[in-house]
Design a protein around this motif. Structure first.
Motif, PDB file in Angstrom:
ATOM      1  N   VAL A 117     -37.656 -28.004 -19.518  1.00 21.83           N
ATOM      2  CA  VAL A 117     -37.234 -28.920 -18.449  1.00 21.83           C
ATOM      3  C   VAL A 117     -37.956 -30.259 -18.582  1.00 21.83           C
ATOM      4  O   VAL A 117     -37.355 -31.326 -18.435  1.00 21.83           O
ATOM      5  CB  VAL A 117     -37.497 -28.285 -17.071  1.00 21.83           C
ATOM      6  CG1 VAL A 117     -37.264 -29.304 -15.958  1.00 21.83           C
ATOM      7  CG2 VAL A 117     -36.603 -27.067 -16.857  1.00 21.83           C
ATOM      8  N   THR A 118     -39.246 -30.217 -18.870  1.00 27.18           N
ATOM      9  CA  THR A 118     -40.027 -31.449 -19.029  1.00 27.18           C
ATOM     10  C   THR A 118     -39.482 -32.291 -20.179  1.00 27.18           C
ATOM     11  O   THR A 118     -39.321 -33.517 -20.056  1.00 27.18           O
ATOM     12  CB  THR A 118     -41.505 -31.119 -19.282  1.00 27.18           C
ATOM     13  OG1 THR A 118     -42.036 -30.447 -18.138  1.00 27.18           O
ATOM     14  CG2 THR A 118     -42.322 -32.377 -19.541  1.00 27.18           C
ATOM     15  N   PHE A 119     -39.188 -31.650 -21.303  1.00 26.72           N
ATOM     16  CA  PHE A 119     -38.614 -32.384 -22.433  1.00 26.72           C
ATOM     17  C   PHE A 119     -37.312 -33.057 -22.034  1.00 26.72           C
ATOM     18  O   PHE A 119     -37.087 -34.242 -22.320  1.00 26.72           O
ATOM     19  CB  PHE A 119     -38.351 -31.441 -23.613  1.00 26.72           C
ATOM     20  CG  PHE A 119     -37.342 -31.996 -24.584  1.00 26.72           C
ATOM     21  CD1 PHE A 119     -37.658 -33.052 -25.428  1.00 26.72           C
ATOM     22  CD2 PHE A 119     -36.036 -31.500 -24.602  1.00 26.72           C
ATOM     23  CE1 PHE A 119     -36.708 -33.589 -26.295  1.00 26.72           C
ATOM     24  CE2 PHE A 119     -35.089 -32.026 -25.463  1.00 26.72           C
ATOM     25  CZ  PHE A 119     -35.425 -33.080 -26.310  1.00 26.72           C
ATOM     26  N   MET A 120     -36.424 -32.325 -21.390  1.00 30.35           N
ATOM     27  CA  MET A 120     -35.115 -32.856 -21.038  1.00 30.35           C
ATOM     28  C   MET A 120     -35.239 -34.038 -20.069  1.00 30.35           C
ATOM     29  O   MET A 120     -34.526 -35.049 -20.207  1.00 30.35           O
ATOM     30  CB  MET A 120     -34.262 -31.738 -20.416  1.00 30.35           C
ATOM     31  CG  MET A 120     -32.778 -32.048 -20.347  1.00 30.35           C
ATOM     32  SD  MET A 120     -31.991 -32.197 -21.976  1.00 30.35           S
ATOM     33  CE  MET A 120     -32.208 -30.537 -22.619  1.00 30.35           C
ATOM     34  N   MET A 121     -36.148 -33.938 -19.116  1.00 25.49           N
ATOM     35  CA  MET A 121     -36.340 -35.032 -18.158  1.00 25.49           C
ATOM     36  C   MET A 121     -36.875 -36.284 -18.839  1.00 25.49           C
ATOM     37  O   MET A 121     -36.468 -37.417 -18.525  1.00 25.49           O
ATOM     38  CB  MET A 121     -37.280 -34.578 -17.051  1.00 25.49           C
ATOM     39  CG  MET A 121     -36.681 -33.537 -16.114  1.00 25.49           C
ATOM     40  SD  MET A 121     -35.341 -34.209 -15.094  1.00 25.49           S
ATOM     41  CE  MET A 121     -36.271 -35.158 -13.890  1.00 25.49           C
TER      42      MET A 121
END
Length: 227
Positions: A117-121
């Protein structure tokens, strides 16, 4: 003439008891028997009631008793994944950039970990500003299915955009990114995979144009979600 201790009279050298003494003795015996029987009856009743109460207590205790086999370990709860409680409808109803990032991961079948999720954000923020992340309903400037090979196309809704973003990443053109998302244990490793990929011609400066600062959660207009 003397009397003995029991009130009898001596006649002809023998002690003779009065009839009244016999009657008194009978009366005393009857009273004693009555008193003896009554407490026994009550005692048996009390014992029976007590036994019944103990039996009920035993049943209640047995019902509340939990037996654990020796060596049994307590179950642990993992907090690394959102999969058990997160579905597309829930994310669409949420309506934020965080929900969209998770929706792409769910559509791609990758583990919904904090790192993914952090990567995608972070990636979404590099492609469009956080305050306008839903620009053209194409948060990642994806060319597949958007009508713009250069990534400048658009989608009817953000739901459609999430589907095509996942499809493109799983197409085989980005194997390192796909593999890193499948691992789901490092936002930095997945970022490095996208830098080295042909997604953006600039390759994000191989990290020099990539920010790792905390991301903001911002809601898109309902119309962008097709609501």
């Amino acid at each position: 003439m003397r009397r003995d201790r029991h009130g009898g009279a001596i006649r002809g050298g023998r002690s003779v008891r009065r009839p009244f003494g016999v009657l008194a003795a009978i009366a005393v015996f009857g009273l004693t028997a009555t008193v003896a029987v009554a407490p026994l009856t009550n005692l048996e009743t009390i014992r029976a009631a007590a036994a019944d109460g103990l039996a009920r207590d035993s049943v209640a205790a047995a019902a509340q008793r939990l037996s654990v086999e020796p060596g049994t370990e307590s179950a642990s709860l993992s907090t690394e994944s959102y999969v058990a409680s997160t579905g597309p409808e829930t994310l669409i109803d949420g309506g934020t950039n965080l929900d969209w990032a998770k929706l792409v991961i769910v559509e791609g079948g990758w583990p919904l970990t904090d790192e993914n999720v952090t990567f995608m954000m972070r990636w979404m923020r590099q492609e469009n500003g956080a305050d306008n992340w839903w620009n053209r309903n194409n948060p990642l400037n994806n060319g597949q299915g958007s009508g713009g090979g250069s990534g400048l196309g658009s989608y009817v809704t953000l739901v459609e955009a999430a589907y095509y973003a996942a499809e493109n990443l799983r197409s085989g053109r980005y194997p390192a990114v796909d593999a890193a998302l499948a691992e789901g244990d490092s936002a930095d490793a997945t970022a490095q995979a996208i830098w080295a990929s042909p997604w953006a011609s600039s390759h994000y400066g191989y990290g020099t144009h990539w920010s790792s600062r905390p991301y903001d959660v911002i809601e898109a207009p309902a119309s962008a979600w097709g609501r």
